[in-house]
Design a protein around this motif. Structure first.
Motif, PDB file in Angstrom:
ATOM      1  N   LEU A 158      13.638 -53.398  57.016  1.00  0.00           N
ATOM      2  CA  LEU A 158      12.208 -53.543  56.732  1.00  0.00           C
ATOM      3  C   LEU A 158      11.979 -54.523  55.587  1.00  0.00           C
ATOM      4  O   LEU A 158      11.161 -55.445  55.676  1.00  0.00           O
ATOM      5  N   SER A 189       4.658 -52.640  61.510  1.00  0.00           N
ATOM      6  CA  SER A 189       4.921 -51.530  60.596  1.00  0.00           C
ATOM      7  C   SER A 189       4.642 -50.186  61.263  1.00  0.00           C
ATOM      8  O   SER A 189       5.410 -49.228  61.094  1.00  0.00           O
ATOM      9  N   PHE A 199      10.142 -58.034  56.193  1.00  0.00           N
ATOM     10  CA  PHE A 199       8.736 -58.016  55.775  1.00  0.00           C
ATOM     11  C   PHE A 199       8.475 -58.835  54.522  1.00  0.00           C
ATOM     12  O   PHE A 199       7.334 -59.215  54.266  1.00  0.00           O
TER      13      PHE A 199
END
Length: 266
Positions: free
Chosen positions: A215, A232, A219
């Motif tokens: 993540l 997400s 991100f």
């Protein structure tokens, strides 16, 4: 067996990848780089590994590139030189994208490419007298393969200073800059300093830790827009329906440790 690099269990769930060339301050050459790539692949497939600790023997974490290797590489053909450099780039990528958490324990010097290894690790604990240096320009070189990771760790403004001046970065300054997360107290061992972080990591779900690393990697610096928000939501929905999350939520509601938490981890 390559004794210059050790992959060994240290505690339940914890394995260590150990640079073991203290006679040359753990400087790395093409052979050690190849061994590290192979051992990172091996470690990634260890079913009982929940944390990989990168450390070294002797007074120094690593002096960086072995100068005898660099001198030898200068005589390579352009194709050979590129292939050689690509191996170091591959090592850094493998360490950066290792599926489980990684923790670097740094004593003494971490110069040049060794600072790149440190920047690739998720967490860094350093001795109070540790020191770091982007020393390449003093040799007429540039920190090219490590640059993506060093820039991410230091930011471009601080990288301008330390990549261009090749100044020593004391441990306390490295902590202030964000390269180091935690400093050992004077007289405290790296293992003692790192113990609370290790306990914290081992309390958490292994699948969730790997997903959290992914993540962050995917991100960071993306614009907050519709596709990011949708992505997400998809990630949390998929994890929430998984066995690990069901066990974690159930354990919390039942006031018991989850199945992955060792009874000694408190």
């Amino acid at each position: 067996m390559n004794e210059s690099l050790l992959l060994r269990p240290a505690a339940p769930g914890v394995w260590e990848l150990v640079l073991n060339r203290p006679g040359c301050h753990n400087a790395f050459d093409d052979a050690l780089i190849a061994a590290m790539i192979q051992q990172l692949d091996n470690a990634a497939h260890l079913l009982d590994l929940r944390l990989l600790v990168l450390r070294s023997t002797g007074r120094h974490f690593s002096a960086g590139a072995d100068l005898a290797w660099m001198q030898r590489a200068a005589g390579y053909s352009r194709r050979q030189n590129l292939a050689d450099a690509e191996q170091l780039a591959l090592l850094l990528r493998r360490l950066d994208q290792f599926p489980g958490p990684t923790l670097a324990l740094v004593q003494g010097a971490a110069y040049g490419g060794a600072l790149g290894l440190v920047a690739c690790c998720d967490l860094v604990v350093a001795a109070a007298d540790a020191r770091f240096c982007l020393s390449e320009v003093r040799l007429g070189l540039i920190p090219a393969t490590i640059a993506p990771y060093v820039l991410r760790a230091l930011g471009p403004r601080q990288a301008r200073r330390y990549m261009l001046t090749a100044e020593l970065i004391p441990a306390r300054e490295a902590e202030r800059l964000g390269l180091v997360h935690l400093l050992a107290e004077p007289g405290q061992s790296l293992d003692e300093a790192a113990a609370p972080l290790i306990r914290a990591l081992l309390r958490n779900g292994p699948v969730a830790l790997a997903a959290a690393k992914q993540l962050i990697r995917e991100f960071a610096y993306r614009p907050i827009n519709g596709p990011l928000i949708e992505d997400s939501a998809r990630r949390i929905a998929e994890l929430r329906a998984g066995a690990e999350a069901q066990e974690g939520i159930g354990a919390f509601l039942q006031k018991r440790p989850p199945a992955w938490e060792d009874e000694d981890v408190h």
